[in-house]
Design a protein around this motif. Structure first.
Motif, PDB file in Angstrom:
ATOM      1  N   THR A 379       0.841  -1.201   0.000  1.00 56.48           N
ATOM      2  CA  THR A 379       0.000   0.000   0.000  1.00 56.48           C
ATOM      3  C   THR A 379       0.875   1.250   0.000  1.00 56.48           C
ATOM      4  OG1 THR A 379      -1.816  -1.116   1.081  1.00 56.48           O
ATOM      5  CG2 THR A 379      -1.738   1.242   1.381  1.00 56.48           C
ATOM      6  N   LEU A 380       2.036   1.151   0.645  1.00 56.96           N
ATOM      7  CA  LEU A 380       2.972   2.286   0.658  1.00 56.96           C
ATOM      8  C   LEU A 380       4.332   1.802   0.175  1.00 56.96           C
ATOM      9  CD1 LEU A 380       2.050   3.806   4.148  1.00 56.96           C
ATOM     10  CD2 LEU A 380       1.485   4.776   1.919  1.00 56.96           C
ATOM     11  N   LYS A 381       4.988   2.641  -0.627  1.00 55.19           N
ATOM     12  CA  LYS A 381       6.298   2.231  -1.171  1.00 55.19           C
ATOM     13  C   LYS A 381       7.311   3.358  -1.026  1.00 55.19           C
ATOM     14  CE  LYS A 381       3.525   1.141  -4.454  1.00 55.19           C
ATOM     15  NZ  LYS A 381       2.872   1.099  -5.719  1.00 55.19           N
ATOM     16  N   ALA A 382       8.467   3.019  -0.464  1.00 47.04           N
ATOM     17  CA  ALA A 382       9.616   3.924  -0.384  1.00 47.04           C
ATOM     18  C   ALA A 382       9.238   5.350   0.047  1.00 47.04           C
ATOM     19  CB  ALA A 382      10.315   3.958  -1.751  1.00 47.04           C
ATOM     20  N   ILE A 383       8.574   5.422   1.194  1.00 47.02           N
ATOM     21  CA  ILE A 383       8.140   6.739   1.693  1.00 47.02           C
ATOM     22  C   ILE A 383       9.269   7.384   2.503  1.00 47.02           C
ATOM     23  CG2 ILE A 383       6.486   7.910   3.225  1.00 47.02           C
ATOM     24  CD1 ILE A 383       5.056   6.773   0.846  1.00 47.02           C
ATOM     25  N   ASP A 384       9.600   8.617   2.179  1.00 49.09           N
ATOM     26  CA  ASP A 384      10.639   9.374   2.895  1.00 49.09           C
ATOM     27  C   ASP A 384      10.123  10.776   3.140  1.00 49.09           C
ATOM     28  OD1 ASP A 384      13.456   8.549   3.483  1.00 49.09           O
ATOM     29  OD2 ASP A 384      13.180   7.589   1.515  1.00 49.09           O
ATOM     30  N   PHE A 385       9.963  11.154   4.399  1.00 48.21           N
ATOM     31  CA  PHE A 385       9.667  12.560   4.682  1.00 48.21           C
ATOM     32  C   PHE A 385       9.913  12.829   6.160  1.00 48.21           C
ATOM     33  CE2 PHE A 385       5.543  12.876   6.914  1.00 48.21           C
ATOM     34  CZ  PHE A 385       5.095  11.568   6.808  1.00 48.21           C
ATOM     35  N   ASP A 386       9.993  14.124   6.505  1.00 53.06           N
ATOM     36  CA  ASP A 386      10.263  14.517   7.898  1.00 53.06           C
ATOM     37  C   ASP A 386       9.114  15.367   8.429  1.00 53.06           C
ATOM     38  OD1 ASP A 386      12.657  13.373   7.381  1.00 53.06           O
ATOM     39  OD2 ASP A 386      13.880  15.167   7.753  1.00 53.06           O
ATOM     40  N   ILE A 387       8.932  15.298   9.731  1.00 51.69           N
ATOM     41  CA  ILE A 387       8.059  16.274  10.393  1.00 51.69           C
ATOM     42  C   ILE A 387       8.971  16.967  11.411  1.00 51.69           C
ATOM     43  CG2 ILE A 387       5.904  16.683  11.644  1.00 51.69           C
ATOM     44  CD1 ILE A 387       5.082  13.788  10.911  1.00 51.69           C
ATOM     45  N   LYS A 388       9.269  18.209  11.159  1.00 54.41           N
ATOM     46  CA  LYS A 388      10.180  18.927  12.063  1.00 54.41           C
ATOM     47  C   LYS A 388       9.404  19.364  13.306  1.00 54.41           C
ATOM     48  CE  LYS A 388      13.679  19.801   8.908  1.00 54.41           C
ATOM     49  NZ  LYS A 388      13.946  18.378   8.696  1.00 54.41           N
TER      50      LYS A 388
END
Ligand SMILES: Nc1ncnc2c1ncn2[C@@H]1O[C@H](COP(=O)(O)OP(=O)(O)OP(=O)(O)O)[C@@H](O)[C@H]1O
Length: 611
Positions: A379-388
């Motif tokens: 359902t999700l693939k290679a997710i990259d992100f930040d929450i500062k």
């Protein structure tokens, strides 16, 4: 997460253990009662023999002129009559005590077993339990197992009775001839085996029918649940739902009836063969009386004892099959109790952000992929992100893009299949679940409408403040429904939901605000707010008001908002655009508009439709 296999013997041992744990006192009392009611008839029979022998002796000698004085003068006769009558009276009168004790035993066992199952399910952190068909079948089967556990309490009580009746009967019948109990037992063995085979077969069928039973209860719930009541009527779905339920029922019934029918004949035939076993000892005693080896009293005693022996054996045998059935049916209870979640709590507390290196403060999602249990595609693939720290992030995208799934992973309702989520540099998996969840304020898309009072619906967000009216009013005010508490007749104590007596139902928007208020209750503890479609049930005016509230409460906190309303996304510091489980764009509203990509198209389309 596979349930472990259990042999019938292991299941039986644990079921009996559960009965003993559940109701030790009731069992002890029942055992004492059964000792009395089980041995009483044998003693009575023996006393009857004494009385008959004495009476035949007197009759043989021509009788007595004053029978009453004779009885009073003969202590053996007098005591035999008195004790036999007394015993019969006691055995008859304690019948109702037995019924009461048994009812208490059954209820205790049922309550204890159900309590253990509920506790296991309630504290099972892995929600895959509710989403995997094999595990749902296990839940269904354990419900059946709980019914059989009640049956086991009956069997335990009846077996105690059987044993206490059987033992004195064996002792007396051995005094006639040692071979009698052996013959009766041997004659009964085939029917024991047939019963066991029959129960094994019918349980196998029941086991394979678990999926059908579950589907039946899904349709039954659709028919009787309030959630579906309106649309079922508006779309006239009654017939189709009833038909589906009926056809599943017929399917199951036909299969079970066939098994039961096949079994019943065989069981009956072998029970008859077992009955023939009684004939030999009976004829033997009658011949003994005619030959003068036995007295008339012996005949009465032996006739009674033989029948009693047969009856108690039959009771024990009938339950042997039942015991086997119980051991098969209760196995799912223990499989469920033994089930180990794949999602385990960690052991660490969350470090304050100041301790983490600056680039590791906040939340980092790294190369995350996720496949739902049992699904074939991720359902999700290679997710990259930040929450500062202090950042408000919007997750946007078309239906089914994976936004809610990502939000659920951030709350650790699931673990990623690959990749990781870090919070202040700590992997989410290393934190204790209690710690993690105490730092989260969540309003889910399918938020709960607890059948509880307004105070509880809100206060369950943070127990320490549940009784503090000012705290509850404060969050109701923040969520914009402070007037609800004053307009409802019982104020905060008003039961919500029509299932409750005097329960008041709220509008969709009101329920949504109650869910928001619940999340706000723990605001002082919360470091990450997760709002999944928080304004879906609100009108545009209220929607804007809620946006304003979000901005206020999200200040100095990390927050993730899943929303199709891009006006809300616009207010966020960063927007993450998902498509088919992948991030295709991310940045601020201005950056994404300048990019003129998917977000730009979505936003422009939405803006024009509002004009
Ligand atoms: N519990 C589940 N088990 C298996 N698959 C699921 C489950 N929940 C969601 N999915 C699948 O995962 C995909 C993403 O669903 P998700 O709810 O995350 O999307 P979404 O972007 O939030 O959609 P929407 O905007 O409609 O709420 C969908 O294809 C859905 O069928």
């Amino acid at each position: 997460m596979q349930p472990l296999e259990l042999t019938p013997f292991q299941a039986l041992r644990r079921s009996v253990g559960m009965v003993f744990q559940a109701a030790p006192q009731e069992l002890r009392n029942l055992a004492l009662l059964n000792l009395l009611t089980g041995t009483g008839p044998s003693i009575s029979l023996f006393l009857s023999k004494v009385i008959i022998d004495e009476a035949s002796r007197v009759v043989e000698q021509g009788g007595v002129s004053n029978p009453l004085s004779y009885i009073l003068a003969e202590p053996k006769l007098l005591w035999s009559i008195a004790i036999a009558l007394g015993l019969n009276l006691i055995v008859d009168s304690v019948d109702s005590v037995g019924t009461t004790l048994f009812a208490a035993l059954r209820d205790r066992v049922q309550g204890y077993g159900r309590g253990r199952v509920l506790e296991k399910v309630a504290y099972f952190d892995d929600i895959a339990l509710f989403e995997t068909p094999a595990l749902l079948n296990l839940l269904e089967l354990s419900e059946k197992g709980l019914e059989r556990l009640q049956r086991l309490s009956f069997i335990v009580a009846a077996t105690l009775m059987g044993i206490f009746t059987f033992l004195p009967s064996v002792i007396v019948s051995v005094s006639i001839a040692a071979w009698i109990p052996a013959v009766l037992l041997a004659a009964s063995i085939p029917s024991i085996l047939v019963e066991i085979r029959h129960h094994r077969k019918s349980w196998r069928v029941e086991e394979t029918q678990a999926g059908i039973t579950r589907k039946m209860s899904i349709y039954a719930k659709t028919i009787i649940s309030e959630d579906f009541a309106k649309e079922v009527r508006l779309f006239s779905l009654q017939n189709v739902l009833l038909e589906r339920w009926r056809s599943l029922f017929n399917q199951m019934f036909t299969k079970m009836a066939q098994v039961r029918q096949d079994g019943a004949w065989t069981v009956m035939i072998w029970a008859l063969v077992g009955g023939v076993g009684v004939a030999f000892p009976y004829v033997y005693v009658v011949m003994g009386v005619l030959a003068g080896t036995f007295t008339l009293g012996d005949l009465a005693l032996y006739t009674g004892i033989l029948l009693q022996l047969r009856r108690s054996l039959y009771l024990l045998i009938a339950h042997t099959g039942d015991i086997y059935d119980v051991s098969l049916a209760t196995a799912p209870i223990f499989q469920l109790l033994d089930l180990q979640p794949q999602l385990h709590t960690g052991s660490q507390r969350l470090c304050p952000p100041a301790i983490a290196e600056p680039d590791r403060q906040g939340i980092q999602v790294r190369d995350l992929s996720f496949t739902y249990p049992g699904a074939h595609q991720p359902t999700l693939k290679a997710i990259d992100f930040d929450i500062k720290p202090g950042e408000m992030v919007a997750l946007v995208g078309e239906n089914g893009a994976g936004k809610t799934t990502l939000a659920k992973l951030l709350c650790r309702l699931y673990d990623p299949t690959a990749g990781s989520i870090y919070w202040n540099g700590q992997n989410l998996k290393t934190l204790t679940l209690d710690e993690l969840r105490s730092r989260l304020g969540v309003v889910m898309q399918d938020y709960a409408r607890f059948p509880a009072t307004l105070r509880e619906n809100v206060g369950w967000g943070y127990f320490p403040q549940m009784k503090t009216d000012t705290a509850i009013y404060a969050v109701l005010q923040k969520a914009g429904i402070e007037q609800l508490a004053t307009t409802l007749e019982q104020g905060l104590e008003t039961p919500l939901g029509k299932q409750l007596e005097e329960g008041v139902d709220l509008s969709g928007g009101q329920w949504q605000r109650v869910a928001i208020a619940r999340a706000l209750m723990r605001l002082t503890q919360v470091e990450l707010l997760v709002f999944d479609e928080p304004t879906a049930a609100l009108d545009p005016k209220n929607e804007h008001e809620i946006y304003r509230i979000f901005r206020t409460i999200a200040q100095n906190r990390m927050s993730v908002v899943v929303s199709h309303r891009l006006a809300l996304a616009k207010l966020c510091d960063r927007i993450v655009v998902l498509e088919q489980g992948q991030i295709i764009e991310q940045g601020s509203h201005e950056q994404l508009m300048a990019l003129a990509g998917r977000y730009y198209t979505m936003f422009s389309r939405q803006a024009s439709s509002y004009l």
